[in-house]
Design a protein around this motif. Structure first.
Motif, PDB file in Angstrom:
ATOM      1  N   ALA A  71       0.793  -1.104   0.217  1.00  0.00           N
ATOM      2  CA  ALA A  71      -0.425   0.035  -0.305  1.00  0.00           C
ATOM      3  C   ALA A  71       0.947   1.370  -0.088  1.00  0.00           C
ATOM      4  O   ALA A  71       0.753   2.254  -0.310  1.00  0.00           O
ATOM      5  N   ALA A  72       2.155   1.133   0.807  1.00  0.00           N
ATOM      6  CA  ALA A  72       2.931   2.481   0.725  1.00  0.00           C
ATOM      7  C   ALA A  72       3.651   2.137  -0.467  1.00  0.00           C
ATOM      8  O   ALA A  72       4.767   2.922  -0.378  1.00  0.00           O
ATOM      9  N   GLY A  73       3.801   1.431  -1.316  1.00  0.00           N
ATOM     10  CA  GLY A  73       5.012   1.489  -2.666  1.00  0.00           C
ATOM     11  C   GLY A  73       5.432   0.640  -2.937  1.00  0.00           C
ATOM     12  O   GLY A  73       5.976   0.195  -4.564  1.00  0.00           O
ATOM     13  N   THR A  74       5.270  -0.128  -2.746  1.00  0.00           N
ATOM     14  CA  THR A  74       6.243  -1.815  -2.610  1.00  0.00           C
ATOM     15  C   THR A  74       5.913  -2.609  -3.349  1.00  0.00           C
ATOM     16  O   THR A  74       5.052  -2.944  -3.096  1.00  0.00           O
ATOM     17  N   ARG A  75       7.309  -2.841  -4.336  1.00  0.00           N
ATOM     18  CA  ARG A  75       6.481  -4.247  -5.110  1.00  0.00           C
ATOM     19  C   ARG A  75       7.105  -5.332  -5.941  1.00  0.00           C
ATOM     20  O   ARG A  75       7.691  -5.599  -7.258  1.00  0.00           O
ATOM     21  N   GLN A  76       8.052  -5.687  -4.457  1.00  0.00           N
ATOM     22  CA  GLN A  76       8.356  -6.628  -4.662  1.00  0.00           C
ATOM     23  C   GLN A  76       9.276  -7.159  -3.468  1.00  0.00           C
ATOM     24  O   GLN A  76       9.084  -6.674  -2.409  1.00  0.00           O
ATOM     25  N   ALA A  77       8.563  -8.206  -3.270  1.00  0.00           N
ATOM     26  CA  ALA A  77       9.157  -9.687  -2.209  1.00  0.00           C
ATOM     27  C   ALA A  77       9.501 -10.614  -2.724  1.00  0.00           C
ATOM     28  O   ALA A  77      10.061 -10.653  -3.169  1.00  0.00           O
ATOM     29  N   VAL A  78      10.726 -10.547  -1.534  1.00  0.00           N
ATOM     30  CA  VAL A  78      11.885 -11.656  -1.060  1.00  0.00           C
ATOM     31  C   VAL A  78      11.328 -12.600  -0.491  1.00  0.00           C
ATOM     32  O   VAL A  78      11.232 -12.066   0.702  1.00  0.00           O
ATOM     33  N   LEU A  79      10.922 -13.560  -0.540  1.00  0.00           N
ATOM     34  CA  LEU A  79      10.778 -15.225   0.399  1.00  0.00           C
ATOM     35  C   LEU A  79      11.623 -15.957   0.417  1.00  0.00           C
ATOM     36  O   LEU A  79      12.230 -16.466  -0.267  1.00  0.00           O
ATOM     37  N   LEU A  80      12.458 -15.381   1.676  1.00  0.00           N
ATOM     38  CA  LEU A  80      14.168 -16.397   2.092  1.00  0.00           C
ATOM     39  C   LEU A  80      13.771 -17.672   2.724  1.00  0.00           C
ATOM     40  O   LEU A  80      13.491 -17.650   3.495  1.00  0.00           O
ATOM     41  N   GLY A  81      14.241 -18.873   1.744  1.00  0.00           N
ATOM     42  CA  GLY A  81      13.943 -20.370   2.608  1.00  0.00           C
ATOM     43  C   GLY A  81      12.492 -20.349   2.336  1.00  0.00           C
ATOM     44  O   GLY A  81      11.672 -20.461   3.362  1.00  0.00           O
ATOM     45  N   ALA A  82      12.032 -20.401   1.461  1.00  0.00           N
ATOM     46  CA  ALA A  82       9.973 -20.286   1.186  1.00  0.00           C
ATOM     47  C   ALA A  82       9.825 -21.363   1.075  1.00  0.00           C
ATOM     48  O   ALA A  82       8.323 -21.337   1.500  1.00  0.00           O
ATOM     49  N   GLY A  83      10.352 -22.621   1.406  1.00  0.00           N
ATOM     50  CA  GLY A  83       9.875 -23.895   1.266  1.00  0.00           C
ATOM     51  C   GLY A  83       8.539 -24.083   0.485  1.00  0.00           C
ATOM     52  O   GLY A  83       7.987 -23.910  -0.848  1.00  0.00           O
ATOM     53  N   LEU A  84       7.576 -24.116   0.953  1.00  0.00           N
ATOM     54  CA  LEU A  84       5.472 -24.829   0.543  1.00  0.00           C
ATOM     55  C   LEU A  84       5.100 -23.475   0.162  1.00  0.00           C
ATOM     56  O   LEU A  84       3.817 -23.854   0.621  1.00  0.00           O
ATOM     57  N   ASP A  85       5.574 -22.825   1.086  1.00  0.00           N
ATOM     58  CA  ASP A  85       4.877 -21.535   1.288  1.00  0.00           C
ATOM     59  C   ASP A  85       4.233 -21.019   0.123  1.00  0.00           C
ATOM     60  O   ASP A  85       4.061 -21.718  -1.541  1.00  0.00           O
ATOM     61  N   THR A  86       2.828 -20.899   0.075  1.00  0.00           N
ATOM     62  CA  THR A  86       2.065 -20.932  -1.130  1.00  0.00           C
ATOM     63  C   THR A  86       1.478 -18.869  -1.991  1.00  0.00           C
ATOM     64  O   THR A  86       1.057 -18.865  -2.335  1.00  0.00           O
ATOM     65  N   PHE A  87       1.740 -17.939  -0.794  1.00  0.00           N
ATOM     66  CA  PHE A  87       1.751 -16.851  -1.322  1.00  0.00           C
ATOM     67  C   PHE A  87       2.046 -16.209  -2.592  1.00  0.00           C
ATOM     68  O   PHE A  87       1.253 -15.749  -3.059  1.00  0.00           O
ATOM     69  N   ALA A  88       3.580 -16.233  -3.285  1.00  0.00           N
ATOM     70  CA  ALA A  88       3.433 -16.267  -4.525  1.00  0.00           C
ATOM     71  C   ALA A  88       2.145 -16.468  -5.418  1.00  0.00           C
ATOM     72  O   ALA A  88       1.856 -16.371  -6.844  1.00  0.00           O
ATOM     73  N   HIS A  89       1.522 -17.929  -4.886  1.00  0.00           N
ATOM     74  CA  HIS A  89       0.319 -17.849  -5.773  1.00  0.00           C
ATOM     75  C   HIS A  89      -1.044 -17.790  -5.750  1.00  0.00           C
ATOM     76  O   HIS A  89      -2.058 -18.122  -6.272  1.00  0.00           O
ATOM     77  N   ARG A  90      -1.227 -17.192  -4.402  1.00  0.00           N
ATOM     78  CA  ARG A  90      -2.252 -16.727  -3.937  1.00  0.00           C
ATOM     79  C   ARG A  90      -2.652 -14.802  -3.950  1.00  0.00           C
ATOM     80  O   ARG A  90      -2.795 -13.815  -3.029  1.00  0.00           O
ATOM     81  N   ASN A  91      -1.100 -14.452  -4.181  1.00  0.00           N
ATOM     82  CA  ASN A  91      -1.054 -12.943  -4.787  1.00  0.00           C
ATOM     83  C   ASN A  91      -1.555 -11.897  -4.430  1.00  0.00           C
ATOM     84  O   ASN A  91      -2.413 -12.158  -5.956  1.00  0.00           O
ATOM     85  N   PRO A  92      -2.336 -11.135  -3.376  1.00  0.00           N
ATOM     86  CA  PRO A  92      -3.435 -10.503  -3.953  1.00  0.00           C
ATOM     87  C   PRO A  92      -3.829  -8.905  -4.150  1.00  0.00           C
ATOM     88  O   PRO A  92      -4.378  -8.036  -4.493  1.00  0.00           O
ATOM     89  N   HIS A  93      -2.040  -8.778  -4.731  1.00  0.00           N
ATOM     90  CA  HIS A  93      -1.484  -7.455  -4.678  1.00  0.00           C
ATOM     91  C   HIS A  93      -1.180  -7.213  -6.484  1.00  0.00           C
ATOM     92  O   HIS A  93      -0.159  -7.815  -6.474  1.00  0.00           O
ATOM     93  N   PRO A  94      -1.658  -6.385  -7.267  1.00  0.00           N
ATOM     94  CA  PRO A  94      -0.949  -6.576  -8.892  1.00  0.00           C
ATOM     95  C   PRO A  94       0.040  -6.412  -8.775  1.00  0.00           C
ATOM     96  O   PRO A  94       0.529  -5.156  -7.752  1.00  0.00           O
TER      97      PRO A  94
END
Length: 270
Positions: A71-94
């Motif tokens: 919301a404040a303007g960030t447009r890149q996220a890094v998941l360190l040690g992502a494992g089976l994290d599913t955020f990237a596959h349900r990402n609600p932020h265009p």
């Protein structure tokens, strides 16, 4: 972890998030994909509710913080040690690019799990395979198209206790030293001596289980020492949440026992 095999702790954490969806109703961390990708638990390895809930809370806190950063303007996220994290596959932020960083073996395993579950990989996902014995996080992210001069959010969940203090501090300095505003959320464990006697036994049992699985805990921090380390690394604002504070934030039963002294940190470098 064994060569050619995924991290056992990544499998265990994924299973915990899946069980949380039905066992802890309503879930504090809703994840509709968790059950589809999580492996089955090993027989006789039931996880205490409070440990499972801590894993859910760290993801909820991280994703809430990420939403505020976007919301404040960030447009890149890094998941360190992502494992089976599913955020990237349900990402609600265009427009948010998600860089998933993990060991090549774990990433290969995850991509097969996703394919088997029929879950597509969005174009906004960038896989960053890193074997930290052979390369550095900065070089791997640069090769993957990460922009060091743009704001970034980092999530580092369920990883810090397995690393040496020097490796942890090197990563924190890298994140805080980037050219734009950065934010990181991670969890850590208190030293056994900081816990009441009855909780030290639980911590020792969990640590023994991790060591038996070949992925021992290597680091512990006190809040005071970690705050100094974060400030020395270059972070300006630090929020360090204990178990009770996490429960109260989401309206959960504050009487639930803190079994092993896990804490969740959000740190910002402007």
């Amino acid at each position: 972890m064994e060569p050619g095999q995924p991290s056992r702790t990544a499998m265990s954490a994924a299973h915990a998030r899946a069980v949380h969806q039905t066992a802890d109703a309503p879930p504090v961390f809703p994840d509709p994909l968790a059950v589809r990708v999580a492996p089955a638990a090993a027989p006789g390895r039931a996880m205490p509710r409070e440990v499972r809930l801590f894993m859910a809370l760290r993801h909820r806190i991280a994703e809430d913080a990420l939403a505020a950063a976007v919301a404040a303007g960030t447009r890149q996220a890094v998941l360190l040690g992502a494992g089976l994290d599913t955020f990237a596959h349900r990402n609600p932020h265009p427009g948010l690019r998600v860089f998933e960083v993990d060991h090549p073996d774990t990433q290969a395993w995850k991509r097969k799990r996703l394919a088997d579950a029929g879950i597509p990989v969005p174009e906004t996902v960038v896989h960053v395979p890193v074997d930290f014995a052979a390369g550095t996080l900065g070089a791997a992210l640069a090769d993957a198209g990460f922009t060091p001069g743009a704001p970034a959010f980092f999530a580092w969940l369920g990883v810090v206790p397995y690393l040496t203090r020097s490796a942890i501090l090197a990563t924190l300095r890298f994140v805080a030293g980037l050219d734009a505003r950065t934010e990181i959320v991670f969890d850590y464990n208190l030293p056994p001596a900081e816990l009441p006697a009855e909780r030290r036994a639980v911590l020792a049992a969990l640590a023994a289980a991790m060591a038996k699985a070949g992925e021992p805990w290597r680091s512990y921090f006190t809040p005071e020492k970690l705050a100094r380390d974060l400030a020395d690394a270059g972070f300006d604002a630090i929020e360090d949440l204990a178990w009770t504070a996490c429960l109260e934030r989401y309206g959960l039963d504050a009487a639930l026992p803190d079994l092993f002294g896990g804490r969740i940190v959000r740190a910002v470098a402007d």
